[in-house]
Design a protein around this motif. Structure first.
Motif, short mmCIF file in Angstrom:
data_model
loop_
_atom_site.label_atom_id
_atom_site.label_comp_id
_atom_site.label_asym_id
_atom_site.label_seq_id
_atom_site.Cartn_x
_atom_site.Cartn_y
_atom_site.Cartn_z
N TYR A 56 -11.82 6.73 -8.82
CA TYR A 56 -10.88 5.87 -9.53
C TYR A 56 -10.08 6.63 -10.58
CZ TYR A 56 -9.22 1.98 -12.42
OH TYR A 56 -8.46 1.11 -13.13
N PHE A 59 -7.41 8.68 -9.00
CA PHE A 59 -6.31 7.82 -8.52
C PHE A 59 -5.38 7.46 -9.67
CE2 PHE A 59 -4.30 3.77 -7.70
CZ PHE A 59 -3.94 3.82 -6.37
N ARG A 66 -2.62 9.04 -5.56
CA ARG A 66 -2.17 7.71 -5.15
C ARG A 66 -1.40 7.79 -3.84
NH1 ARG A 66 -1.38 7.53 -10.73
NH2 ARG A 66 0.91 7.52 -10.73
N TRP A 70 -2.73 5.85 -0.34
CA TRP A 70 -1.95 4.92 0.46
C TRP A 70 -1.66 5.48 1.85
CZ3 TRP A 70 -1.97 0.10 -0.16
CH2 TRP A 70 -2.08 -0.47 -1.43
N LYS A 169 -2.66 -0.40 -6.62
CA LYS A 169 -3.82 0.05 -5.84
C LYS A 169 -4.31 -1.08 -4.95
CE LYS A 169 -8.59 1.65 -6.63
NZ LYS A 169 -9.23 0.52 -5.93
N SER A 174 -13.18 1.30 -6.27
CA SER A 174 -13.36 2.71 -5.94
C SER A 174 -14.53 3.30 -6.71
CB SER A 174 -12.08 3.49 -6.27
OG SER A 174 -10.97 2.98 -5.56
#
Length: 256
Positions: A56, A59, A66, A70, A169, A174
């Motif tokens: 996390y 991210f 990120r 995705w 997100k 996460s």
């Protein structure tokens, strides 16, 4: 522990446990969805053997992370986006509809429990839901189609929130991200009130979620474990089977 080696024995034992329960709770993991074409996380070919999870904090801190998160999400959608609820999901929906199940606690993020007909107020998603996205700053919800359109139009750049420019997100939990307090409290209440706790397709190694079966047992519930591999709680279970989940639950599926 009662280890049911054959399918018929497992089906019979589970039916007996359900018949004797007044407040049964199901606890599901990735194993209930493998029949639907969605691989689990740890076994050979599983999702985590192909891609190391993105923590996390990484991210949040790095745009490149990120972008990669995705990219993976939409690659998974190409492979598993058409998945439909399997026999396990449909069996739990039927048991819930008949009043034989008080609720479902899940570690899964695939949305297949909802697709099977289980309403949100009877479902606890401990690890969130991967079928939509949220802004981590303001909480605004985004549909995946919105994210994908902008992701692909920009050549693979993760979009930020239109309202506050915060990172967007998938609505999942996460590694390193705080567990959802409301869902944890709902799961705790269901667990402590249960007189039968049925683990379905979970290796029971991811905490704190994996602690719920033990708490149910200590509170007096009977414990049934349907999982392909052994778990750390098999020795205290009232029933354990390694038979395929869809096969064990097939008698409870509403085929109408």
């Amino acid at each position: 522990m009662i280890f049911e080696r054959d399918l018929k024995g497992a089906q019979t034992r589970l039916a007996e446990l359900l018949d004797g329960a007044r407040r049964a709770v199901a606890f599901t993991g990735a194993g209930i969805s493998t029949e639907c074409g969605i691989p689990d996380f740890r076994s050979p070919g599983g999702l985590w053997t192909q891609n190391k999870p993105i923590p996390y904090d990484v991210f949040v801190a790095h745009k490149a992370a990120r972008n990669e998160a995705w990219r993976r999400r939409f690659a998974m959608e190409e492979a598993f986006g058409d998945a439909k609820p399997g026999r396990g999901h449909r069996a739990l929906a039927r048991l819930l509809g008949e009043g034989r199940l008080a609720g479902v606690i899940t570690q899964n993020i695939d949305g297949l429990h909802q697709a099977s007909g289980i309403p949100d107020d009877r479902l606890v998603e401990l690890h969130g839901n991967g079928t939509y996205a949220i802004c981590l700053e303001c909480g605004r919800r985004y549909e995946l189609s919105w994210v994908r359109t902008r992701f692909e139009a920009s050549g693979g750049i993760a979009p930020d929130c239109e309202a506050c420019d915060g990172p967007v997100k998938s609505a999942t939990i996460s590694f390193g991200q705080a567990m959802p307090e409301k869902e944890m409290a709902r799961a705790e209440a269901l667990t402590r009130a249960a007189d039968l706790f049925i683990v379905i397709g979970s290796s029971l190694v991811v905490y704190p979620a994996a602690g719920f079966p033990l708490r149910a047992k200590r509170a007096g519930a009977r414990l049934a474990i349907l999982n392909r591999e052994p778990t750390d709680f098999d020795d205290i279970a009232d029933m354990v089977t390694r038979s395929e989940i869809g096969d064990v639950l097939a008698p409870f599926v509403d085929e109408a």
